[in-house]
Design an enzyme around this catalytic site. Sequence first.
Site, PDB file in Angstrom:
ATOM      1  N   THR A   9       0.837  -1.203   0.000  1.00 26.71           N
ATOM      2  CA  THR A   9       0.000   0.000   0.000  1.00 26.71           C
ATOM      3  C   THR A   9       0.868   1.248   0.000  1.00 26.71           C
ATOM      4  O   THR A   9       1.959   1.239   0.575  1.00 26.71           O
ATOM      5  CB  THR A   9      -0.941   0.033   1.223  1.00 26.71           C
ATOM      6  N   ASP A  70      -7.969  -3.409  -1.153  1.00 28.77           N
ATOM      7  CA  ASP A  70      -8.699  -2.373  -1.888  1.00 28.77           C
ATOM      8  C   ASP A  70     -10.019  -2.172  -1.170  1.00 28.77           C
ATOM      9  O   ASP A  70     -10.694  -3.143  -0.791  1.00 28.77           O
ATOM     10  CB  ASP A  70      -8.925  -2.763  -3.358  1.00 28.77           C
ATOM     11  N   THR A  71     -10.357  -0.913  -0.934  1.00 28.81           N
ATOM     12  CA  THR A  71     -11.526  -0.588  -0.123  1.00 28.81           C
ATOM     13  C   THR A  71     -12.428   0.378  -0.867  1.00 28.81           C
ATOM     14  O   THR A  71     -11.949   1.276  -1.556  1.00 28.81           O
ATOM     15  CB  THR A  71     -11.069   0.040   1.218  1.00 28.81           C
ATOM     16  N   GLY A 158      -9.511   9.542   4.813  1.00 31.57           N
ATOM     17  CA  GLY A 158     -10.506   9.309   3.767  1.00 31.57           C
ATOM     18  C   GLY A 158     -11.899   9.777   4.169  1.00 31.57           C
ATOM     19  O   GLY A 158     -12.094  10.922   4.599  1.00 31.57           O
ATOM     20  N   TYR A 159     -12.871   8.880   4.075  1.00 31.89           N
ATOM     21  CA  TYR A 159     -14.272   9.206   4.344  1.00 31.89           C
ATOM     22  C   TYR A 159     -14.634   9.076   5.831  1.00 31.89           C
ATOM     23  O   TYR A 159     -15.811   9.194   6.183  1.00 31.89           O
ATOM     24  CB  TYR A 159     -15.182   8.275   3.528  1.00 31.89           C
ATOM     25  N   LYS A 180     -11.679   2.152  16.232  1.00 28.98           N
ATOM     26  CA  LYS A 180     -11.968   1.865  14.812  1.00 28.98           C
ATOM     27  C   LYS A 180     -11.468   0.462  14.463  1.00 28.98           C
ATOM     28  O   LYS A 180     -12.148  -0.303  13.780  1.00 28.98           O
ATOM     29  CB  LYS A 180     -11.311   2.916  13.903  1.00 28.98           C
ATOM     30  N   HIS A 185     -14.212  -2.507   8.706  1.00 29.79           N
ATOM     31  CA  HIS A 185     -14.117  -3.364   7.523  1.00 29.79           C
ATOM     32  C   HIS A 185     -12.716  -3.966   7.390  1.00 29.79           C
ATOM     33  O   HIS A 185     -12.540  -5.160   7.207  1.00 29.79           O
ATOM     34  CB  HIS A 185     -14.440  -2.494   6.294  1.00 29.79           C
TER      35      HIS A 185
HETATM   36  P1  ITT Z   1      -3.503   1.943  -1.743  1.00 26.60           P
HETATM   37  O1  ITT Z   1      -4.251   1.620  -3.014  1.00 26.60           O
HETATM   38  O2  ITT Z   1      -2.091   2.376  -1.963  1.00 26.60           O
HETATM   39  O3  ITT Z   1      -3.631   0.855  -0.700  1.00 26.60           O
HETATM   40  P2  ITT Z   1      -5.516   4.030  -1.493  1.00 26.60           P
HETATM   41  O4  ITT Z   1      -5.643   5.191  -0.551  1.00 26.60           O
HETATM   42  O5  ITT Z   1      -5.503   4.306  -2.971  1.00 26.60           O
HETATM   43  O6  ITT Z   1      -4.218   3.212  -1.051  1.00 26.60           O
HETATM   44  P3  ITT Z   1      -7.983   2.489  -1.771  1.00 26.60           P
HETATM   45  O7  ITT Z   1      -7.886   2.513  -3.249  1.00 26.60           O
HETATM   46  O8  ITT Z   1      -8.306   1.193  -1.120  1.00 26.60           O
HETATM   47  O9  ITT Z   1      -6.610   2.982  -1.120  1.00 26.60           O
HETATM   48  O10 ITT Z   1      -8.949   3.575  -1.167  1.00 26.60           O
HETATM   49  C1  ITT Z   1     -10.182   3.925  -1.720  1.00 26.60           C
HETATM   50  C2  ITT Z   1     -10.694   5.180  -1.096  1.00 26.60           C
HETATM   51  O11 ITT Z   1     -11.394   4.865   0.093  1.00 26.60           O
HETATM   52  C3  ITT Z   1      -9.670   6.254  -0.735  1.00 26.60           C
HETATM   53  O12 ITT Z   1     -10.249   7.505  -1.019  1.00 26.60           O
HETATM   54  C4  ITT Z   1      -9.486   6.080   0.757  1.00 26.60           C
HETATM   55  O13 ITT Z   1      -9.166   7.314   1.381  1.00 26.60           O
HETATM   56  C5  ITT Z   1     -10.860   5.588   1.174  1.00 26.60           C
HETATM   57  N1  ITT Z   1     -10.743   4.679   2.324  1.00 26.60           N
HETATM   58  C6  ITT Z   1     -10.133   3.455   2.328  1.00 26.60           C
HETATM   59  N2  ITT Z   1     -10.191   2.916   3.554  1.00 26.60           N
HETATM   60  C7  ITT Z   1     -10.838   3.810   4.348  1.00 26.60           C
HETATM   61  C8  ITT Z   1     -11.177   3.855   5.723  1.00 26.60           C
HETATM   62  O14 ITT Z   1     -10.852   2.869   6.549  1.00 26.60           O
HETATM   63  N3  ITT Z   1     -11.822   4.922   6.173  1.00 26.60           N
HETATM   64  C9  ITT Z   1     -12.151   5.944   5.357  1.00 26.60           C
HETATM   65  N4  ITT Z   1     -11.854   6.002   4.062  1.00 26.60           N
HETATM   66  C10 ITT Z   1     -11.200   4.946   3.548  1.00 26.60           C
END
Ligand code: ITT
Length: 200
Positions: A9, A70-71, A158-159, A180, A185
């Site tokens: 990541t 991926d989230t 993030g969110y 948290k 998740h």
């Molecule tokens: P990597 O791909 O390098 O792991 P990324 O920040 O690009 O990092 P994702 O593509 O998984 O990671 O993230 C998708 C979006 O969801 C991104 O805008 C994150 O800030 C947000 N996100 C992911 N996990 C979160 C969490 O636990 N709480 C709040 N927002 C989250």
Amino acid sequence: MNMEIVFATNNLHKLEEVSKMLLGKFRILGLKELGISEEIPEDHDTLEENASQKAWYIYRKTGRSCFADDTGLEVDSLGGAPGVYSARYSRMGKILFPELSPAEGNIKKLLLEMKGADNRRARFRTVISLILEGVEHRFVGICEGQISEEPAGSEGFGYDPVFIPDSYSLSFAEMDLAEKNRISHRAKAVQALVQFLNRM
Ligand code: ITT
């Protein structure tokens, strides 16, 4: 000695969360420790494919056991959006906020799109892809909740300021990381990963 696994990541918040979850169980190596600073490609349309793409990319580069997450945030009243496009949300379509950080822009767009919506149900979904000795294994974690009307809190990333998990009145960004990490998740997906590794 604890088994070493690479977490593929570029997101330092994710690295911190997962390193705390796995403290004493496995030694997590970040990409920085391995001298890798490039963007990892993630250009698919599902969380599963993106997690897989990121994990294989780093596995091929390092030859080490590794996993990627991926989230996406799935909002019911938006038909599951932003979903797999959660990171790029405020840089897509007509509503753009070049003056804001990506996270602030994403939140602003989400609240605008949801203005007046009574149904605020949403969930975070994390897919983890683990590559162990050239074989892929997948784990999923889901956290159900609601999108608030206004952002609150400064923890997390993030969110988090607009996500209130079920049975809580605080947003993820109003909780400390330990809390948290008990219910998120990512925590659920990581627990499944740990159970799998402990069975080996
Ligand atoms: P990597 O791909 O390098 O792991 P990324 O920040 O690009 O990092 P994702 O593509 O998984 O990671 O993230 C998708 C979006 O969801 C991104 O805008 C994150 O800030 C947000 N996100 C992911 N996990 C979160 C969490 O636990 N709480 C709040 N927002 C989250």
